[in-house]
Write an enzyme that holds these catalytic residues in place. Structure first.
Site, PDB file in Angstrom:
ATOM      1  N   ALA A   1       0.827  -1.220   0.000  1.00 61.59           N
ATOM      2  CA  ALA A   1       0.000   0.000   0.000  1.00 61.59           C
ATOM      3  C   ALA A   1       0.862   1.272   0.000  1.00 61.59           C
ATOM      4  O   ALA A   1       2.004   1.262   0.445  1.00 61.59           O
ATOM      5  CB  ALA A   1      -0.920  -0.018   1.210  1.00 61.59           C
TER       6      ALA A   1
ATOM      7  N   PHE B   1       1.297   5.657   0.903  1.00 63.10           N
ATOM      8  CA  PHE B   1       1.157   6.438   2.135  1.00 63.10           C
ATOM      9  C   PHE B   1      -0.100   7.299   2.160  1.00 63.10           C
ATOM     10  O   PHE B   1      -0.497   7.780   3.215  1.00 63.10           O
ATOM     11  CB  PHE B   1       2.388   7.348   2.327  1.00 63.10           C
ATOM     12  CG  PHE B   1       2.342   8.607   1.484  1.00 63.10           C
ATOM     13  CD1 PHE B   1       1.642   9.728   1.927  1.00 63.10           C
ATOM     14  CD2 PHE B   1       2.958   8.672   0.249  1.00 63.10           C
ATOM     15  CE1 PHE B   1       1.560  10.878   1.151  1.00 63.10           C
ATOM     16  CE2 PHE B   1       2.875   9.816  -0.541  1.00 63.10           C
ATOM     17  CZ  PHE B   1       2.178  10.918  -0.085  1.00 63.10           C
TER      18      PHE B   1
ATOM     19  N   CYS C   1      -4.481  10.315  -5.575  1.00 61.96           N
ATOM     20  CA  CYS C   1      -4.273   9.894  -6.967  1.00 61.96           C
ATOM     21  C   CYS C   1      -5.389  10.429  -7.854  1.00 61.96           C
ATOM     22  O   CYS C   1      -5.249  10.483  -9.063  1.00 61.96           O
ATOM     23  CB  CYS C   1      -4.213   8.389  -7.074  1.00 61.96           C
ATOM     24  SG  CYS C   1      -5.776   7.616  -6.714  1.00 61.96           S
TER      25      CYS C   1
HETATM   26  P1  NAD Z   1       5.334   4.444  -3.572  1.00 64.51           P
HETATM   27  O1  NAD Z   1       5.316   3.726  -4.863  1.00 64.51           O
HETATM   28  O2  NAD Z   1       6.550   5.203  -3.181  1.00 64.51           O
HETATM   29  O3  NAD Z   1       5.078   3.391  -2.384  1.00 64.51           O
HETATM   30  C1  NAD Z   1       4.034   2.424  -2.477  1.00 64.51           C
HETATM   31  C2  NAD Z   1       4.513   1.129  -1.849  1.00 64.51           C
HETATM   32  O4  NAD Z   1       5.565   0.583  -2.640  1.00 64.51           O
HETATM   33  C3  NAD Z   1       5.053   1.294  -0.439  1.00 64.51           C
HETATM   34  O5  NAD Z   1       4.541   0.237   0.359  1.00 64.51           O
HETATM   35  C4  NAD Z   1       6.563   1.242  -0.610  1.00 64.51           C
HETATM   36  O6  NAD Z   1       7.204   0.615   0.475  1.00 64.51           O
HETATM   37  C5  NAD Z   1       6.755   0.427  -1.863  1.00 64.51           C
HETATM   38  N1  NAD Z   1       7.868   0.936  -2.698  1.00 64.51           N
HETATM   39  C6  NAD Z   1       8.229   2.223  -2.891  1.00 64.51           C
HETATM   40  N2  NAD Z   1       9.243   2.312  -3.764  1.00 64.51           N
HETATM   41  C7  NAD Z   1       9.533   1.076  -4.148  1.00 64.51           C
HETATM   42  C8  NAD Z   1      10.484   0.514  -5.054  1.00 64.51           C
HETATM   43  N3  NAD Z   1      11.347   1.285  -5.737  1.00 64.51           N
HETATM   44  N4  NAD Z   1      10.491  -0.812  -5.207  1.00 64.51           N
HETATM   45  C9  NAD Z   1       9.632  -1.582  -4.537  1.00 64.51           C
HETATM   46  N5  NAD Z   1       8.715  -1.116  -3.666  1.00 64.51           N
HETATM   47  C10 NAD Z   1       8.650   0.183  -3.469  1.00 64.51           C
HETATM   48  O7  NAD Z   1       4.033   5.370  -3.541  1.00 64.51           O
HETATM   49  P2  NAD Z   1       3.632   6.435  -2.446  1.00 64.51           P
HETATM   50  O8  NAD Z   1       4.561   7.608  -2.538  1.00 64.51           O
HETATM   51  O9  NAD Z   1       3.450   5.780  -1.128  1.00 64.51           O
HETATM   52  O10 NAD Z   1       2.174   6.855  -2.989  1.00 64.51           O
HETATM   53  C11 NAD Z   1       1.950   7.885  -3.905  1.00 64.51           C
HETATM   54  C12 NAD Z   1       1.727   7.353  -5.299  1.00 64.51           C
HETATM   55  O11 NAD Z   1       0.656   6.411  -5.287  1.00 64.51           O
HETATM   56  C13 NAD Z   1       1.301   8.425  -6.294  1.00 64.51           C
HETATM   57  O12 NAD Z   1       1.947   8.203  -7.514  1.00 64.51           O
HETATM   58  C14 NAD Z   1      -0.210   8.203  -6.433  1.00 64.51           C
HETATM   59  O13 NAD Z   1      -0.766   8.643  -7.651  1.00 64.51           O
HETATM   60  C15 NAD Z   1      -0.277   6.728  -6.305  1.00 64.51           C
HETATM   61  N6  NAD Z   1      -1.612   6.289  -5.904  1.00 64.51           N
HETATM   62  C16 NAD Z   1      -2.396   5.706  -6.846  1.00 64.51           C
HETATM   63  C17 NAD Z   1      -3.685   5.315  -6.515  1.00 64.51           C
HETATM   64  C18 NAD Z   1      -4.579   4.678  -7.533  1.00 64.51           C
HETATM   65  O14 NAD Z   1      -5.567   4.058  -7.138  1.00 64.51           O
HETATM   66  N7  NAD Z   1      -4.278   4.795  -8.817  1.00 64.51           N
HETATM   67  C19 NAD Z   1      -4.160   5.516  -5.213  1.00 64.51           C
HETATM   68  C20 NAD Z   1      -3.311   6.109  -4.276  1.00 64.51           C
HETATM   69  C21 NAD Z   1      -2.030   6.492  -4.640  1.00 64.51           C
END
Ligand code: NAD
EC number: 1.2.1.27
Length: 519
Positions: A170, A172, A304
């Protein structure tokens, strides 16, 4: 984490900078029905984004702990899958009630760790609660199909069956809603679940796990690990995990989709966005400006489905000064302060990134009509605040248009016609959400019909579908072929078994071996 939240209540100084020491509260793992302290030597600080004070630490689970969590999911699966669907439904019905009763507690944890306003945090929990409520309809949603008498004495029917162990990763920005898109849907279908919340906001998930346990979910049906890349790779690679639900950025989502798929798993990945609000000159001005401002700056733009790009068509460009006035009136403050409209960004790095993207607008020839970079919030001078920012004269080749900003920044483009606006939206790689504001039904219909975006609002700025439908972001905003929640969510977490059955009367015994392909 319950210990964490009670400490927050009884001792507000617990999360002041001076209290930072090795005794800072730690988030537990949830393995086999127990909240256990990690033995990891790698920990990540959790900050209050309004102050940047350290309020807790979350472990990067060790390999042994992750193995134990998977083993627990695997052990619990056969009995849970065999538990009657009515009993699983009862667990979810109790869960629905407990989430309602604890909604404010969960929201407080969200505001503390994520920064959004309390009212918005309650909305975060509420939208997740609606998915739990929908999951309670499992008795109809999980039905298979039947076709009687396909030939003499022969019937055909299918069941929807759970997959086994499923996993969730998930982001943040919705600490309650997005985990609630995942494990309740998967578990009500009879799967067991391994959850990895965002390392920045684990609190809500931990409290939600405790409430699920209190609702009667057997030990091992939900396990929780914490961490970053190692935990994610573990989930992508582990042979016992059959499906992965991911929500987050494109960088992580595309990686997880590819790595998980390579290991033979189902993967659904909801990712980034650039959502356009197209404003026609015939729109109801008052509603449209209020909706644009709310949807661009609410949650500090960290949604998002934030409406982060306005396309003003024709005379609608004259509304820009009023748009700016409304945005100026929003109150920026810590999320737990009365009257706050938007809170801080999640980290200092996020603030820096957003400010750099605003800078890029100036450098590339756009105009900053409202600048939130230098905002100071009294009493919260160390917080990651950016005030509402509006950038006009933006062109599709500019960095601030191409990148997902994920902050309280509205970029504004102008066109002469609806057709040009549609072209801009369809040329953008993302397809998460869009909205049109108009009083003309034919214009709205044309837009909804021609725009290549998975979720369209007509005079609705943030068209997130209710859970009886599915979250249908498209193009670069989604990887996979089965969406989150709704009927598609049930499909994602189940597989079909189809049974062809023949029961003949005794006198209809075969007279010779049937050696040809049955027709
Ligand atoms: P993120 O991708 O940084 O993190 C999401 C999850 O992935 C976290 O649990 C994190 O530990 C893991 N993660 C992060 N970087 C990683 C990597 N390089 N390799 C493997 N795992 C990794 O996202 P965030 O900053 O927590 O959330 C914001 C993003 O999520 C925005 O781009 C937003 O648009 C998107 N989002 C999309 C939706 C949707 O339904 N389309 C909903 C909410 C958020």
């Amino acid at each position: 984490i319950l210990q964490v939240s009670s400490k927050v209540k009884s001792s507000p100084t617990w999360y002041s900078a001076s209290s930072f020491s090795s005794s800072v509260p730690t988030v537990k793992l949830f393995i086999g029905g127990k909240f256990v302290e990690s033995k990891s030597d790698k920990w990540i600080d959790i900050h209050n984004p309004a102050t940047n004070e350290v309020i807790g630490r979350v472990p990067q689970a060790t390999k042994a702990e992750m193995d134990a969590a998977i083993a627990s999911c695997k052990r619990a699966f056969p009995a849970w899958a065999d538990t009657s669907v009515l009993s699983r439904q009862q667990v979810l019905l109790r869960y629905q009630q407990l989430i309602k009763e604890n909604l404010k507690e969960i929201a407080k944890l969200i505001t503390l760790e994520q920064g959004k306003t309390l009212a918005d945090a309650e909305g975060d929990v509420f939208r997740g609660l609606q998915v739990v409520e929908h999951a309670c309809s499992v008795t109809s949603l999980m039905m298979g199909e039947t076709m009687p008498s396909i030939t003499k004495d022969m019937d055909l029917y299918s069941y929807r069956l759970p997959l086994g162990v499923c996993a969730g990763i998930a982001p943040f920005n919705f600490p309650a809603m997005i985990p609630l898109w995942m494990f309740p849907m998967a578990m009500v279908c009879g799967n067991t679940f391994l959850m990895k919340p965002s390392e920045r906001v684990p609190g809500a998930t931990m409290l939600l796990a405790k409430l699920l346990q209190d609702s009667g979910a057997p030990d091992g049906t939900l396990n929780i690990i914490h961490g970053q890349h190692e935990a994610v790779n573990f989930i992508c690679d582990h042979a016992d995990i059959k499906a992965i639900s991911f929500v987050g950025s494109n960088k992580a989502g595309e990686y997880i989709f590819e790595r998980g798929s390579r290991h033979g798993k189902r993967v659904q990945a909801n990712m980034g966005a650039k959502n356009h609000g197209v404003v026609m000159p015939d729109a109801n001005k008052e509603n449209t400006l209020n909706q644009l401002v709310g949807a661009a700056f609410g949650a500090a733009g960290q949604r998002c489905m934030a409406l982060s790009t306005a396309v003003l068509v024709g005379e609608a460009k004259k509304w820009l000064p009023e748009l700016v006035e409304r945005a100026k009136n929003l109150r920026v403050n810590a999320g737990d302060q009365p009257g706050a409209d938007l809170g801080p960004l999640i980290t200092p790095q996020a603030k820096e990134r957003v400010c750099n993207l605003i800078d890029s607008g100036t450098k590339e020839g756009a105009s900053i009509l409202l600048d939130g970079r230098k905002i100071k919030v009294k009493g919260y001078e160390n917080g990651n605040f950016v005030g509402p920012t509006i950038i006009s004269n933006v062109k599709p080749n500019m960095t601030c248009y191409k990148e997902e900003i994920f902050g309280p920044v509205l970029v504004v483009l102008e066109t002469e016609t609806l057709d040009e606006a549609i072209q801009i939206v369809n040329n953008n790689p993302y397809g998460n959400g869009t909205a049109i504001f108009t009083t003309n039904g034919a214009t709205a219909r044309k837009y909804a019909h021609l725009v290549d975006v998975g979720q369209v609002g007509v005079n609705v700025p943030i068209p997130v579908p209710l859970p009886m439908f599915s979250f249908t972001g498209s193009r670069s905003s989604f990887r996979g072929d089965t969406n989150f929640y709704g009927k598609q969510g049930i499909q994602f977490y189940t597989q079909l078994k189809t049974i062809t059955s023949q029961w003949k009367e005794e006198d209809a015994t075969l007279s010779s071996p049937a050696v040809v392909m049955p027709t």
